[in-house]
Design an enzyme around this catalytic site. Structure first.
Site, mmCIF file in Angstrom:
data_model
loop_
_atom_site.group_PDB
_atom_site.id
_atom_site.type_symbol
_atom_site.label_atom_id
_atom_site.label_comp_id
_atom_site.label_asym_id
_atom_site.label_seq_id
_atom_site.Cartn_x
_atom_site.Cartn_y
_atom_site.Cartn_z
ATOM 1 N N SER A 112 0.804 -1.220 0.000
ATOM 2 C CA SER A 112 0.000 0.000 0.000
ATOM 3 C C SER A 112 0.836 1.270 0.000
ATOM 4 C CB SER A 112 -0.920 -0.013 1.225
ATOM 5 O OG SER A 112 -0.173 -0.313 2.382
ATOM 6 N N THR A 171 -2.091 3.302 3.742
ATOM 7 C CA THR A 171 -1.240 4.496 3.773
ATOM 8 C C THR A 171 -0.510 4.631 5.105
ATOM 9 O OG1 THR A 171 -2.806 5.613 2.366
ATOM 10 C CG2 THR A 171 -1.449 7.026 3.768
ATOM 11 N N THR A 184 1.745 7.000 0.179
ATOM 12 C CA THR A 184 0.850 5.903 -0.206
ATOM 13 C C THR A 184 0.957 5.579 -1.696
ATOM 14 O OG1 THR A 184 -1.465 5.180 -0.079
ATOM 15 C CG2 THR A 184 -1.108 7.417 -0.828
ATOM 16 N N ARG A 207 -5.902 9.143 -10.953
ATOM 17 C CA ARG A 207 -6.551 9.426 -9.661
ATOM 18 C C ARG A 207 -5.497 9.819 -8.616
ATOM 19 N NH1 ARG A 207 -6.416 7.444 -4.063
ATOM 20 N NH2 ARG A 207 -8.501 7.700 -3.213
ATOM 21 N N THR A 236 -5.974 8.008 6.939
ATOM 22 C CA THR A 236 -5.901 6.838 6.080
ATOM 23 C C THR A 236 -7.330 6.422 5.760
ATOM 24 O OG1 THR A 236 -5.116 4.551 5.911
ATOM 25 C CG2 THR A 236 -5.729 5.299 8.095
ATOM 26 N N GLY A 237 -7.501 5.702 4.657
ATOM 27 C CA GLY A 237 -8.843 5.253 4.297
ATOM 28 C C GLY A 237 -9.230 5.766 2.929
#
Ligand code: SD4
Length: 332
Positions: A87, A189, A207, A217, A240-241
């Protein structure tokens, strides 16, 4: 059935009573000890289990008398260089076209900021972000421009797509369904915040973004105020997420502003998570609705909060470096 309830059912949380703002505020009021966790510097806090190795390096840097800024850069470099971590950095999941594209940002206690996004072929985007901050008149460089800048500054090209991830991508490409995964392998991340003994705060965030994202993106991590924010007079926050959620609410900035207005780091993280939940949980694309925030106050106050269970963070303080399960909003 309303769409929010449908969403809860998808998560297997169908019987959850909807948690409304007044309920949360009442819990906060009853639970004052939970709301304030203050530590004496140096303090290092970072996202996920890979935060343990990053914290160790960051603490090592701080113990040599180097700055919080050096600590946040060098700490996350350990994770960027790990090919088994899917990640961040080399070995990260590619985008839908099979390219690994990296996002990173860094801030110091003076409010200086640097970031890169959609950067390819460079092992340490965090160090390029630092160069953007210190050696360019800009804050954010993207794509080819970021790569050219990095090469000009002496960074070497490397192949970020490992054979393992190439195989995974080819498998995925057979169906090409974009289904972002959160909480995968307990590390996504890395966001890392540090407070050094001189009281200087700094933060970093790096990340490879959402697996199989659309080419081009960019997530929250390189967006100052979304994935990272530091105000040396007040505090720092990182995220994060699902980046789109932090970008729509500028969560890290929000957390620091709430702290400026007297909220503890924990309260600020909880309010920022609630903001996302209240505004966006009805979103029909919300199956992977996870965000985790960390905050660190100038006074050593720490906070952590997520929407869903599963978010973990590493806290290094008082000679210990521990992985902790974060509290979260949606409880059964
Ligand atoms: C992004 N926030 O690019 C990152 C990814 C992440 O847990 O943190 N996943 O949206």
């Amino acid at each position: 059935m309303n769409s929010r309830r449908k969403f809860l059912q998808k998560l297997g949380l169908g019987s959850v009573a909807l948690i409304t703002a007044p309920t949360i505020l009442a819990q906060e009021a009853k639970n004052d000890q939970r709301a304030i966790n203050k530590y004496k510097p140096p303090v290092v806090i970072s996202t996920w289990s890979h935060g343990i190795q990053a914290n160790e390096e960051a603490m090592n840097i701080l113990s040599k008398g180097e700055t919080a800024l050096d600590a946040v850069e060098k700490g996350v470099r350990v994770v960027e260089a790990d090919p088994n971590n899917h990640s961040v950095g080399v070995g990260g999941y590619p985008d839908a076209s099979g390219h690994v594209t990296l996002d990173a940002s860094i801030m110091d206690h003076l409010g200086n900021a640097g970031s890169v996004c959609y950067l390819q072929d460079i092992l340490h985007p965090i160090s390029v972000a630092r160069k953007v901050m210190e050696e360019s008149p800009h804050v954010l460089l993207a794509g080819q421009g970021a790569l050219d800048f990095a090469l000009q500054k002496g960074f070497k090209r490397v192949k970020l797509l490992t054979p393992e991830m190439e195989k995974t991508w080819k498998e995925w490409a057979k169906t090409s369904i974009y289904k972002p995964i959160v909480n995968f392998e307990s590390h996504d991340t890395i966001g890392l915040l540090a407070l050094d003994e001189q009281g200087r705060l700094a933060g970093s965030c790096t990340t490879s973004g959402m697996p199989f994202k659309l080419p081009g993106r960019v997530g929250d991590s390189p967006i100052i105020g979304a994935g990272l924010f530091v105000d040396g007079e007040v505090g720092a926050a990182t995220a994060t997420g699902m980046g789109e959620l932090m970008m729509k609410t500028l969560g890290s900035f929000l957390i620091v502003e709430l702290m400026r207005n007297g909220k503890s780091a924990q309260e600020a993280c909880e309010i920022a998570v609630k903001r996302i939940w209240d505004r966006y949980s009805d979103d029909q694309n919300s199956e992977f609705f996870q965000v985790g925030y960390l905050a660190l106050g100038k006074n050593g106050d720490i906070g952590a909060y997520a929407i869903l269970p599963g978010f973990q963070y590493a806290l290094a303080v008082n000679g210990e470096n521990k992985l902790i399960d974060s509290d979260y909003l949606i409880k059964k």
